[in-house]
Scaffold this motif. Sequence first.
Motif, PDB file in Angstrom:
ATOM      1  N   TYR A  55       0.920  -1.259  -0.040  1.00 14.87           N
ATOM      2  CA  TYR A  55      -0.070  -0.105  -0.056  1.00 14.87           C
ATOM      3  C   TYR A  55       0.922   1.182  -0.015  1.00 14.87           C
ATOM      4  CZ  TYR A  55      -4.053  -3.061   1.264  1.00 14.87           C
ATOM      5  OH  TYR A  55      -4.913  -4.170   0.839  1.00 14.87           O
ATOM      6  N   LEU A  56       0.594   2.240  -1.018  1.00 14.02           N
ATOM      7  CA  LEU A  56       1.501   3.346  -1.083  1.00 14.02           C
ATOM      8  C   LEU A  56       0.885   4.660  -1.519  1.00 14.02           C
ATOM      9  CD1 LEU A  56       1.822   3.714  -4.376  1.00 14.02           C
ATOM     10  CD2 LEU A  56       3.223   1.662  -4.262  1.00 14.02           C
ATOM     11  N   TRP A  57       1.349   5.596  -1.523  1.00 11.91           N
ATOM     12  CA  TRP A  57       0.788   6.858  -1.917  1.00 11.91           C
ATOM     13  C   TRP A  57       2.107   7.429  -2.945  1.00 11.91           C
ATOM     14  CZ3 TRP A  57       2.090  12.132   0.465  1.00 11.91           C
ATOM     15  CH2 TRP A  57       1.359  13.147  -0.266  1.00 11.91           C
ATOM     16  N   LEU A  58       1.526   7.664  -4.080  1.00 13.10           N
ATOM     17  CA  LEU A  58       2.569   8.349  -5.200  1.00 13.10           C
ATOM     18  C   LEU A  58       3.540   9.281  -4.733  1.00 13.10           C
ATOM     19  CD1 LEU A  58       0.656   8.169  -8.460  1.00 13.10           C
ATOM     20  CD2 LEU A  58       2.102   6.378  -7.497  1.00 13.10           C
ATOM     21  N   ALA A  87      -2.950   3.860  -1.132  1.00 11.67           N
ATOM     22  CA  ALA A  87      -3.726   4.054   0.158  1.00 11.67           C
ATOM     23  C   ALA A  87      -4.578   5.353  -0.170  1.00 11.67           C
ATOM     24  CB  ALA A  87      -2.685   4.381   1.354  1.00 11.67           C
ATOM     25  N   ILE A  88      -5.873   5.031   0.291  1.00  8.95           N
ATOM     26  CA  ILE A  88      -6.859   6.122   0.070  1.00  8.95           C
ATOM     27  C   ILE A  88      -7.148   7.097   1.339  1.00  8.95           C
ATOM     28  CG2 ILE A  88      -9.234   6.411  -0.712  1.00  8.95           C
ATOM     29  CD1 ILE A  88      -7.629   4.791  -2.533  1.00  8.95           C
ATOM     30  N   GLY A  89      -6.972   8.312   1.379  1.00  9.33           N
ATOM     31  CA  GLY A  89      -6.865   9.323   2.418  1.00  9.33           C
ATOM     32  C   GLY A  89      -7.710  10.276   1.997  1.00  9.33           C
ATOM     33  N   LYS A  90      -6.817  11.441   2.384  1.00  9.10           N
ATOM     34  CA  LYS A  90      -7.695  12.738   2.227  1.00  9.10           C
ATOM     35  C   LYS A  90      -7.467  12.996   0.579  1.00  9.10           C
ATOM     36  CE  LYS A  90      -2.810  14.439   3.149  1.00  9.10           C
ATOM     37  NZ  LYS A  90      -2.088  15.181   3.851  1.00  9.10           N
ATOM     38  N   LEU A 172      -7.867  -3.747   7.208  1.00 13.78           N
ATOM     39  CA  LEU A 172      -6.546  -3.858   7.991  1.00 13.78           C
ATOM     40  C   LEU A 172      -6.208  -2.940   8.711  1.00 13.78           C
ATOM     41  CD1 LEU A 172      -4.600  -5.094   4.716  1.00 13.78           C
ATOM     42  CD2 LEU A 172      -5.227  -6.578   6.520  1.00 13.78           C
ATOM     43  N   GLY A 173      -7.110  -1.884   9.079  1.00 13.90           N
ATOM     44  CA  GLY A 173      -6.568  -0.722   9.714  1.00 13.90           C
ATOM     45  C   GLY A 173      -5.268   0.041   9.493  1.00 13.90           C
ATOM     46  N   ILE A 174      -5.082   0.144   8.169  1.00 18.93           N
ATOM     47  CA  ILE A 174      -3.872   0.821   7.833  1.00 18.93           C
ATOM     48  C   ILE A 174      -4.064   2.111   7.895  1.00 18.93           C
ATOM     49  CG2 ILE A 174      -2.440   1.234   5.572  1.00 18.93           C
ATOM     50  CD1 ILE A 174      -2.978  -1.746   4.581  1.00 18.93           C
ATOM     51  N   LYS A 175      -3.095   2.863   8.487  1.00 17.98           N
ATOM     52  CA  LYS A 175      -3.249   4.317   8.694  1.00 17.98           C
ATOM     53  C   LYS A 175      -1.931   4.811   7.935  1.00 17.98           C
ATOM     54  CE  LYS A 175      -6.614   3.731  11.392  1.00 17.98           C
ATOM     55  NZ  LYS A 175      -8.131   4.065  10.671  1.00 17.98           N
ATOM     56  N   GLY A 176      -0.919   4.250   7.738  1.00 16.73           N
ATOM     57  CA  GLY A 176       0.288   4.784   7.093  1.00 16.73           C
ATOM     58  C   GLY A 176       0.969   4.098   5.977  1.00 16.73           C
ATOM     59  N   VAL A 177       1.852   4.748   5.279  1.00 18.23           N
ATOM     60  CA  VAL A 177       2.312   4.155   4.013  1.00 18.23           C
ATOM     61  C   VAL A 177       3.878   4.380   4.109  1.00 18.23           C
ATOM     62  CG1 VAL A 177       0.558   3.933   2.402  1.00 18.23           C
ATOM     63  CG2 VAL A 177       1.961   6.033   2.682  1.00 18.23           C
ATOM     64  N   MET A 188       4.558  -6.342   7.794  1.00 18.53           N
ATOM     65  CA  MET A 188       6.003  -6.003   8.031  1.00 18.53           C
ATOM     66  C   MET A 188       5.769  -4.612   8.865  1.00 18.53           C
ATOM     67  SD  MET A 188       8.178  -6.570   4.747  1.00 18.53           S
ATOM     68  CE  MET A 188       9.884  -6.251   5.348  1.00 18.53           C
ATOM     69  N   THR A 189       6.749  -4.636   9.981  1.00 15.27           N
ATOM     70  CA  THR A 189       6.922  -3.673  10.905  1.00 15.27           C
ATOM     71  C   THR A 189       7.982  -2.413  10.177  1.00 15.27           C
ATOM     72  OG1 THR A 189       6.152  -4.462  12.856  1.00 15.27           O
ATOM     73  CG2 THR A 189       7.209  -2.491  13.057  1.00 15.27           C
ATOM     74  N   LEU A 190       7.591  -1.395   9.678  1.00 12.08           N
ATOM     75  CA  LEU A 190       8.394  -0.532   9.010  1.00 12.08           C
ATOM     76  C   LEU A 190       9.528  -0.062   9.720  1.00 12.08           C
ATOM     77  CD1 LEU A 190       8.789   0.724   6.057  1.00 12.08           C
ATOM     78  CD2 LEU A 190       7.663   2.906   6.997  1.00 12.08           C
ATOM     79  N   ALA A 191       9.420   0.313  11.284  1.00 13.10           N
ATOM     80  CA  ALA A 191      10.593   0.570  12.097  1.00 13.10           C
ATOM     81  C   ALA A 191      11.637  -0.623  12.018  1.00 13.10           C
ATOM     82  CB  ALA A 191      10.012   0.785  13.283  1.00 13.10           C
ATOM     83  N   SER A 192      11.316  -1.647  11.900  1.00 15.29           N
ATOM     84  CA  SER A 192      12.148  -2.712  11.891  1.00 15.29           C
ATOM     85  C   SER A 192      13.096  -2.707  10.879  1.00 15.29           C
ATOM     86  CB  SER A 192      11.645  -4.313  11.610  1.00 15.29           C
ATOM     87  OG  SER A 192      12.257  -5.331  11.621  1.00 15.29           O
TER      88      SER A 192
END
Length: 217
Positions: A55-58, A87-90, A172-177, A188-192
């Motif tokens: 899931y991404l944002w251009l 990802a769909i947001g604002k 999935l509760g995705i809040k960030g990309v 995957m945990t991005l911080a990892s």
Amino acid sequence: MKRHLVLLASLLLAVVSVSAIARAEDQSFKEGQDFITVKPVVKVPGVKQPYVIEYLWLGCPHCQAMNPIIEHYEHEHPKVKFVRRPAIGKDRWVFDAHVFYALQETGNGELIYKIMEFYHNLAGSERRLPDKEDLKPFLTQHHIDADKFYKAMDSDATLENLSAAYQDQEALGIKGVPTFLVGGQYIMTLASITQAKDPQARFEALMNYLVEKTQHN
């Protein structure tokens, strides 16, 4: 492809080939720390090989900075298919999701890295994101009919894809990309990745671990 990692230098200082330090780094992984399990499994119709849903944002600098790592992994592991979803947001993200699916619908999905680089360059030079008119030079450069592309942005197929992507994102509760969902089962945990001594080595090791894990489930 030109590499623009300067915006995320603090996160990806080691986006280089595997160093002796990275080889010595502990590459063990823990659920809840390096990845989380999601249920039910998110399927990708028609895909039987190991897959990763990204899931991404251009226009996302974090996504853009991760691209060289992902591209390297794709090159080294051609049997793992990356399935990308916007990802769909604002409102701005919705516009860019339309651009994403128009690229897919016109048969130019392989230009994903290039269009994200285009976004990155415009943001760097003019401190803004592209509108429809700004897209024309990119479309011309890659021999894409602008009228067909703009129609594809608002086609029924694009709207259906947007709806499906949004439903999965909400479930999935995705809040960030960027968000990487391996085999439709493990996020995957991005911080990892970003906090590792060598993010590229860590990404590859964690990805391989989770891909193998999906094969045994």
